[in-house]
Write an enzyme that holds these catalytic residues in place. Structure first.
Site, PDB file in Angstrom:
ATOM      1  N   SER A   1      41.451  37.589  35.303  1.00  0.00           N
ATOM      2  CA  SER A   1      42.493  37.453  36.289  1.00  0.00           C
ATOM      3  C   SER A   1      43.755  37.443  35.943  1.00  0.00           C
ATOM      4  O   SER A   1      44.339  38.117  35.179  1.00  0.00           O
ATOM      5  CB  SER A   1      42.001  36.284  37.189  1.00  0.00           C
ATOM      6  OG  SER A   1      42.646  36.067  38.073  1.00  0.00           O
TER       7      SER A   1
ATOM      8  N   ASP B   1      47.820  40.269  41.132  1.00  0.00           N
ATOM      9  CA  ASP B   1      47.690  39.614  39.817  1.00  0.00           C
ATOM     10  C   ASP B   1      46.820  40.756  39.304  1.00  0.00           C
ATOM     11  O   ASP B   1      46.317  41.846  39.637  1.00  0.00           O
ATOM     12  CB  ASP B   1      46.757  38.510  40.067  1.00  0.00           C
ATOM     13  CG  ASP B   1      45.541  38.481  40.263  1.00  0.00           C
ATOM     14  OD1 ASP B   1      45.113  39.400  41.046  1.00  0.00           O
ATOM     15  OD2 ASP B   1      44.820  37.500  40.055  1.00  0.00           O
TER      16      ASP B   1
ATOM     17  N   ASP C   1      43.678  41.838  38.487  1.00  0.00           N
ATOM     18  CA  ASP C   1      42.506  42.203  39.053  1.00  0.00           C
ATOM     19  C   ASP C   1      42.541  42.229  40.420  1.00  0.00           C
ATOM     20  O   ASP C   1      41.579  42.570  41.316  1.00  0.00           O
ATOM     21  CB  ASP C   1      41.403  41.247  38.623  1.00  0.00           C
ATOM     22  CG  ASP C   1      41.291  39.834  38.904  1.00  0.00           C
ATOM     23  OD1 ASP C   1      42.517  39.329  39.354  1.00  0.00           O
ATOM     24  OD2 ASP C   1      40.382  39.161  39.001  1.00  0.00           O
TER      25      ASP C   1
ATOM     26  N   ASP D   1      42.902  40.467  43.016  1.00  0.00           N
ATOM     27  CA  ASP D   1      42.303  39.760  44.059  1.00  0.00           C
ATOM     28  C   ASP D   1      43.310  38.608  44.741  1.00  0.00           C
ATOM     29  O   ASP D   1      42.913  38.142  45.873  1.00  0.00           O
ATOM     30  CB  ASP D   1      41.129  39.237  43.593  1.00  0.00           C
ATOM     31  CG  ASP D   1      41.159  38.369  42.391  1.00  0.00           C
ATOM     32  OD1 ASP D   1      42.277  38.021  41.964  1.00  0.00           O
ATOM     33  OD2 ASP D   1      40.193  37.761  42.182  1.00  0.00           O
TER      34      ASP D   1
HETATM   35  O1  G6P Z   1      39.091  26.530  38.599  1.00  0.00           O
HETATM   36  P1  G6P Z   1      40.463  26.931  38.720  1.00  0.00           P
HETATM   37  O2  G6P Z   1      40.991  27.208  37.548  1.00  0.00           O
HETATM   38  O3  G6P Z   1      41.180  25.896  39.936  1.00  0.00           O
HETATM   39  O4  G6P Z   1      40.410  28.315  39.661  1.00  0.00           O
HETATM   40  C1  G6P Z   1      39.806  28.380  40.753  1.00  0.00           C
HETATM   41  C2  G6P Z   1      39.562  29.910  41.364  1.00  0.00           C
HETATM   42  O5  G6P Z   1      38.925  30.317  40.338  1.00  0.00           O
HETATM   43  C3  G6P Z   1      38.477  31.758  40.273  1.00  0.00           C
HETATM   44  O6  G6P Z   1      39.507  32.664  40.138  1.00  0.00           O
HETATM   45  C4  G6P Z   1      37.956  32.175  41.860  1.00  0.00           C
HETATM   46  O7  G6P Z   1      37.752  33.422  41.803  1.00  0.00           O
HETATM   47  C5  G6P Z   1      39.057  31.623  42.772  1.00  0.00           C
HETATM   48  O8  G6P Z   1      38.224  31.779  44.087  1.00  0.00           O
HETATM   49  C6  G6P Z   1      39.214  30.060  42.509  1.00  0.00           C
HETATM   50  O9  G6P Z   1      40.054  29.740  43.446  1.00  0.00           O
END
Ligand code: G6P
Length: 566
Positions: free
Chosen positions: A144, A303, A305, A307
């Protein structure tokens, strides 16, 4: 096995190639680094595997990718599926294409058909492909928005959403059960292609995806109306968004799309930004320069990827101001619900889904249109899960879903957040306001005046390495031992410990404090980065009042945790 023994094993075993061994030999004497690379195995967090690229069990490298994939293959093969299939996509990061192919070849050698995109593609296109190609699982190789030294591996279920419990644990167990790298099967690319077990995903899948995104347009005539003088500045920040975002904007009729040249080409070094994260305004410096030059109505950046999307709009001083994920999500909720309601297409059992750390502003908006709000834990996978359950039970209609962390999805063609549709709808929404002589910023103020000045902030504290992990654990433990009674002038009215289970939600290491006047604080360790996150939300009476209130709580959080993170 101790970390030292594991290190030795990697140095001596014929399994590992010479380049890997050279990299490890060079660490000799650097005990701290060796320990960090071997003290544990990369684990699935809220978003699968994620780690620094390099040799070691706690790093992202071909061996760890093969091992994870062998675990996934064992998990799938244990289910006795007929002709199991897995779709794979990858982003622009270092080694993403290499890891994606490694994964495909391990699957092929395990008699599982691997559908591999032949070019870097966003997360939502993988999510879409899983269902379109009727796959049993999916993989995206991406970290990501993490810094360039990271890569990762997300696993998707047959519904196109990221895997959730109990499947994530079942896969982990399969992965952990592999203690011998000799047990991992792989084959050559030629063999995989000729046996039909490796299939490159063709153009028709991208075409079908674009058609689905286009269906989400609410007011095509508005786009036509403003097309000649509506200007968009877009940056893919060296990631996967470039092709699909430009294509969708073009196909729905936006004529003036200016792409930031320096950030157009995919590049895993992300050389023009500190971090390719649309949550950081710094990532938009070049885009803002271009926006000023051309007089853009809206600035958008995805970003790596693709999303998640960051949006900037002109404020009343003429400067480009950031719309946070909460602001954009609240605005899109209002736009989608109001337009559907006007057009008579808002279904009766419509639901908007948000996470527990996402703005409360959604509630009055949904109330205004008679739409329910559903809350899930952090992670879009839980929004994806609900879409599947709505379909299975035929009881609800998904209207929109979003997170504070800049991810949203309109439509159900994908089951993860989609920056492609978000860019299209944000541009359409800006065009809509333009026809009313307003900017998106004016639109936001209008919403605040109507529903209240909801403001949010996140205090993220980075605590790296083993000590960092320990400190994060301490913060959570201390908060559980001595529950705070107030945050500044705000009293804690009730505390929710999600570890004990709240409602139907899965248990999770999260604490939530409901404060007076609709304010709240929520704490959770990040699942994707070495961080502890404090989320803050308040409702103010004006912009100034809202900003002041957020600052008061921020300050109180800082004072509270300072002794624990020293
Ligand atoms: O756990 P964190 O670092 O706060 O990230 C939370 C994020 O994790 C990933 O990127 C998921 O795809 C997202 O849906 C989520 O919001």
């Amino acid at each position: 096995m101790s970390y030292k023994e594991k290190y030795q094993e990697w140095l001596e075993s014929p399994i590992f190639d010479e380049a890997t061994k050279d990299e490890l030999r060079a660490l000799s004497g650097n005990e701290k680094e060796i320990e960090d690379r071997f003290y544990t195995e990369l684990e699935f967090g809220t978003a699968g595997l994620r780690g620094v690229i390099g040799a070691g069990t706690n790093r992202m490298n071909p061996y760890i990718v093969r091992k994870a994939t062998q675990g996934l293959a064992n998990f799938l093969n244990r289910q006795a599926l007929t002709n199991p299939k897995v779709a794979i996509a990858y982003d622009s990061r270092h080694f993403s294409d290499v890891f994606a192919k490694e994964a495909a070849l391990v699957l092929a050698a395990n008699n599982i058909t691997a559908y591999l995109y032949d070019y870097l593609r966003p997360v939502p296109m993988l999510s879409f492909a899983v269902r379109y190609l009727k796959c049993d699982a999916g993989i995206v190789v991406t970290a990501s928005h993490n810094p360039p030294e990271y890569n990762g591996y997300k696993v998707y279920g047959n519904d196109g959403a990221q895997v959730i419990a109990p499947y994530d644990q079942m896969i982990i167990e399969e992965v952990n059960a592999i203690t011998d790298f000799n047990a991992i099967k792989t084959m050559s690319e030629e063999e995989a292609l000729s046996s039909g077990k490796l299939v490159m995903i063709g153009k028709e899948v991208s075409q079908a995806y674009i058609e689905e995104v286009k269906k989400q347009v609410l007011n095509p005539e508005i786009i036509k109306e403003v097309a000649d003088d509506f200007k968009i500045v877009y940056t893919p920040i060296h990631g996967t968004g470039n092709k699909p975002v430009r294509r969708i904007l073009d196909e729905v009729g936006f004529k003036n799309v200016y792409v930031v040249k320096e950030q157009e080409e995919p590049d895993g070094a992300f050389p023009t930004v500190q971090s390719p994260n649309p949550e950081n305004k710094e990532a938009f410096n070049l885009a803002i320069d271009l926006a000023k030059e051309v007089g853009a109505d809206i600035v958008m950046g995805t970003d790596p990827d693709a999303d998640r999307v960051g949006i900037l709009v002109r404020d009343h001083e003429g400067e480009y101001a950031v719309l946070t994920g909460n602001m954009l999500g609240a605005m899109l909720t209002e736009y989608i619900l109001s337009q559907k309601s006007k057009q008579g297409t808002l279904e009766k059992n419509s639901v908007v889904i948000k996470t527990i750390v996402t703005t409360e502003m959604v509630r009055p908006i949904c109330d205004a249109y008679g739409v329910d709000v559903m809350e899930v834990l952090t992670g879009f996978k839980y929004i994806g899960e609900q879409i599947r359950l709505f379909e299975e039970h035929h009881n609800r209609s998904y209207a929109f879903g979003f997170e504070e962390s800049y991810g949203c999805l309109a439509g159900t063609y994908a089951r993860d957040k989609d920056a492609v549709v978000a860019c299209m709808l944000a541009a359409e929404m800006a065009a809509y306001y333009k026809t009313k002589g307003m900017t998106l910023y004016d639109g936001l103020i209008e919403l605040y005046e109507k529903y209240g000045y909801y403001k949010e902030a996140v205090q993220s504290i980075t605590l790296k390495g083993i000590e960092g992990l320990e400190k994060i654990k301490n913060v959570m433990e201390n908060l559980r031992k001595e529950s705070p009674e107030s945050f500044g002038e705000y009293k804690v009215l009730c505390t929710r410990d999600y570890k004990q289970g709240v409602g139907d939600l899965p248990k999770s290491n999260v604490l939530y404090y409901a404060l007076n006047d609709g304010a709240w604080v929520c704490v959770r360790p990040s699942g994707t980065e070495p961080k502890i996150k404090f989320y803050i939300g308040i409702k103010g009476t004006s912009e100034e009042d809202a900003c002041r209130k957020v600052e008061v709580i921020k300050e109180a959080v800082n004072v509270l945790i300072a002794p624990w993170i020293k």
